[in-house]
Write a protein that holds these residues in place. Structure first.
Motif, mmCIF file in Angstrom:
data_model
loop_
_atom_site.group_PDB
_atom_site.id
_atom_site.type_symbol
_atom_site.label_atom_id
_atom_site.label_comp_id
_atom_site.label_asym_id
_atom_site.label_seq_id
_atom_site.Cartn_x
_atom_site.Cartn_y
_atom_site.Cartn_z
ATOM 1 N N GLU A 1 -5.877 0.192 5.684
ATOM 2 C CA GLU A 1 -5.914 1.566 5.190
ATOM 3 C C GLU A 1 -6.686 1.601 3.866
ATOM 4 O O GLU A 1 -6.511 0.750 3.005
ATOM 5 C CB GLU A 1 -4.494 2.085 4.972
ATOM 6 C CG GLU A 1 -4.435 3.514 4.469
ATOM 7 C CD GLU A 1 -3.011 3.964 4.143
ATOM 8 O OE1 GLU A 1 -2.065 3.200 4.401
ATOM 9 O OE2 GLU A 1 -2.871 5.076 3.618
ATOM 10 N N ASP A 2 -7.562 2.586 3.703
ATOM 11 C CA ASP A 2 -8.317 2.733 2.474
ATOM 12 C C ASP A 2 -7.390 3.142 1.335
ATOM 13 O O ASP A 2 -6.612 4.075 1.466
ATOM 14 C CB ASP A 2 -9.399 3.795 2.668
ATOM 15 C CG ASP A 2 -10.376 3.434 3.778
ATOM 16 O OD1 ASP A 2 -10.613 4.282 4.662
ATOM 17 O OD2 ASP A 2 -10.870 2.292 3.776
ATOM 18 N N GLN A 3 -7.510 2.439 0.203
ATOM 19 C CA GLN A 3 -6.560 2.660 -0.887
ATOM 20 C C GLN A 3 -7.214 2.428 -2.238
ATOM 21 O O GLN A 3 -8.071 1.543 -2.385
ATOM 22 C CB GLN A 3 -5.369 1.709 -0.725
ATOM 23 C CG GLN A 3 -4.174 2.041 -1.570
ATOM 24 C CD GLN A 3 -2.955 1.217 -1.165
ATOM 25 O OE1 GLN A 3 -3.013 0.385 -0.260
ATOM 26 N NE2 GLN A 3 -1.850 1.445 -1.829
ATOM 27 N N THR A 26 -9.483 -0.876 -2.120
ATOM 28 C CA THR A 26 -9.544 -1.574 -0.835
ATOM 29 C C THR A 26 -10.007 -0.545 0.178
ATOM 30 O O THR A 26 -9.251 0.343 0.587
ATOM 31 C CB THR A 26 -8.166 -2.128 -0.425
ATOM 32 O OG1 THR A 26 -7.655 -2.936 -1.473
ATOM 33 C CG2 THR A 26 -8.278 -2.943 0.853
ATOM 34 N N VAL A 27 -11.286 -0.616 0.512
ATOM 35 C CA VAL A 27 -11.856 0.379 1.412
ATOM 36 C C VAL A 27 -12.744 -0.313 2.437
ATOM 37 O O VAL A 27 -13.228 -1.421 2.213
ATOM 38 C CB VAL A 27 -12.672 1.445 0.647
ATOM 39 C CG1 VAL A 27 -11.788 2.220 -0.309
ATOM 40 C CG2 VAL A 27 -13.836 0.820 -0.090
ATOM 41 N N SER A 28 -12.971 0.376 3.535
ATOM 42 C CA SER A 28 -13.762 -0.194 4.625
ATOM 43 C C SER A 28 -15.233 -0.333 4.238
ATOM 44 O O SER A 28 -15.922 -1.240 4.697
ATOM 45 C CB SER A 28 -13.616 0.672 5.872
ATOM 46 O OG SER A 28 -13.852 2.039 5.543
ATOM 47 N N ILE A 101 -11.263 9.459 -2.248
ATOM 48 C CA ILE A 101 -9.900 8.929 -2.205
ATOM 49 C C ILE A 101 -9.538 8.563 -3.640
ATOM 50 O O ILE A 101 -10.139 7.646 -4.218
ATOM 51 C CB ILE A 101 -9.801 7.706 -1.286
ATOM 52 C CG1 ILE A 101 -10.196 8.099 0.130
ATOM 53 C CG2 ILE A 101 -8.373 7.144 -1.318
ATOM 54 C CD1 ILE A 101 -10.284 6.936 1.085
ATOM 55 N N GLU B 44 -5.402 14.844 -3.358
ATOM 56 C CA GLU B 44 -5.481 14.354 -1.985
ATOM 57 C C GLU B 44 -6.321 15.314 -1.156
ATOM 58 O O GLU B 44 -6.119 16.531 -1.192
ATOM 59 C CB GLU B 44 -4.090 14.205 -1.383
ATOM 60 C CG GLU B 44 -3.288 13.073 -1.991
ATOM 61 C CD GLU B 44 -2.071 12.694 -1.141
ATOM 62 O OE1 GLU B 44 -1.312 11.817 -1.581
ATOM 63 O OE2 GLU B 44 -1.900 13.271 -0.063
ATOM 64 N N SER B 58 -9.069 16.732 8.530
ATOM 65 C CA SER B 58 -8.075 15.706 8.807
ATOM 66 C C SER B 58 -6.948 15.662 7.777
ATOM 67 O O SER B 58 -5.885 15.121 8.057
ATOM 68 C CB SER B 58 -8.744 14.331 8.878
ATOM 69 O OG SER B 58 -9.344 14.008 7.634
#
Lengths: 112, 116
Positions: A1-3, A26-28, A101, B44, B58
């Motif tokens: 999961e992207d965080q 931490t992302v793709s 994010i 968010e 989404s």
């Protein structure tokens, strides 16, 4: 999961006392790492965008740096007017959006 | 105006009422975003528009949330049958480019929504 994770949650400095804020991500796939400043009752105000590891950007007493896993916001000789919440945000590669994010922010208080 | 404008700045509604929040982006900005910010948290993502097209919804928490941008400029976020957990600050942001760009998003000062 992207965080995106920021530390510390809160930081109290004396005027002139330099320090750094951390943003771990931490992302793709990272398209850009953004830093914003948010004052109470206001929307986030854009500070910097960093695109690749090793990149640095400066503005007045602030300097942002980027590695492959984290970003730092260095504050040199802060003044009381630097007091605010500092937010970092990751923008991902790919997909049909360039949403950000966000981390939860670091609340900075600079005392005279 | 020079920046993103949101109205109203504050909105108080009773649980079950419908509300509508307005966003005027920076003139000429292609992309428009809505974010929700709870107290002490980062914003968010809720939804994204490129011109009038809603490309990503989404992040909308339920089908009570609906957003539109019919002419590719002003946007409205509507919440039907509000619940207490909808209480938050709703932020709108715009950026110059479409979704392939990485121009910064510029935020308005938000609408603080309180549900009683």
């Amino acid at each position: 999961e992207d965080q995106v994770t920021q530390s510390p949650e809160a930081l109290r400095l004396q005027e002139g006392e330099s320090s750094s804020l951390n943003c771990s991500y931490t992302v793709s796939g990272l398209r850009g790492l953004f830093w914003y400043r948010q004052d109470p009752g206001k929307g986030p105000e854009f500070l910097f965008t960093l695109y690749s590891a090793g990149e640095e950007k400066e503005k007045e007493r602030l300097k942002a740096t980027l590695t492959k896993k984290e970003s730092f916001l260095h504050i040199t000789a802060p003044k009381p007017e630097d007091s605010a919440t500092y937010l970092c945000a990751a923008q991902l590669k790919g997909g049909a959006t360039n949403k950000l994010i966000f981390g939860t922010g670091t609340l900075l208080a600079v005392q005279p | 105006g020079a920046g993103v404008s949101q109205s109203p700045r504050y909105k108080v509604a009773k649980r079950g009422q419908d509300v509508a929040l307005r966003c005027d982006p920076i003139s000429g900005h292609v992309s428009l975003f809505w974010y929700q910010q709870a107290l002490g948290q980062g914003p968010e993502f809720l939804t994204y528009f490129q011109n009038e097209a809603q490309l990503d919804k989404s992040g909308l928490p339920s089908d009570r949330f609906f957003a539109e941008r019919p002419e590719g400029s002003v946007s409205t976020l509507k919440i039907q049958r509000t619940q207490q957990e909808d209480s938050a600050v709703y932020l709108c942001a715009s950026s110059l480019e479409g979704f392939m760009g990485s121009q910064p998003q510029h935020f308005g000062d938000g609408t603080r929504l309180s549900i009683l």
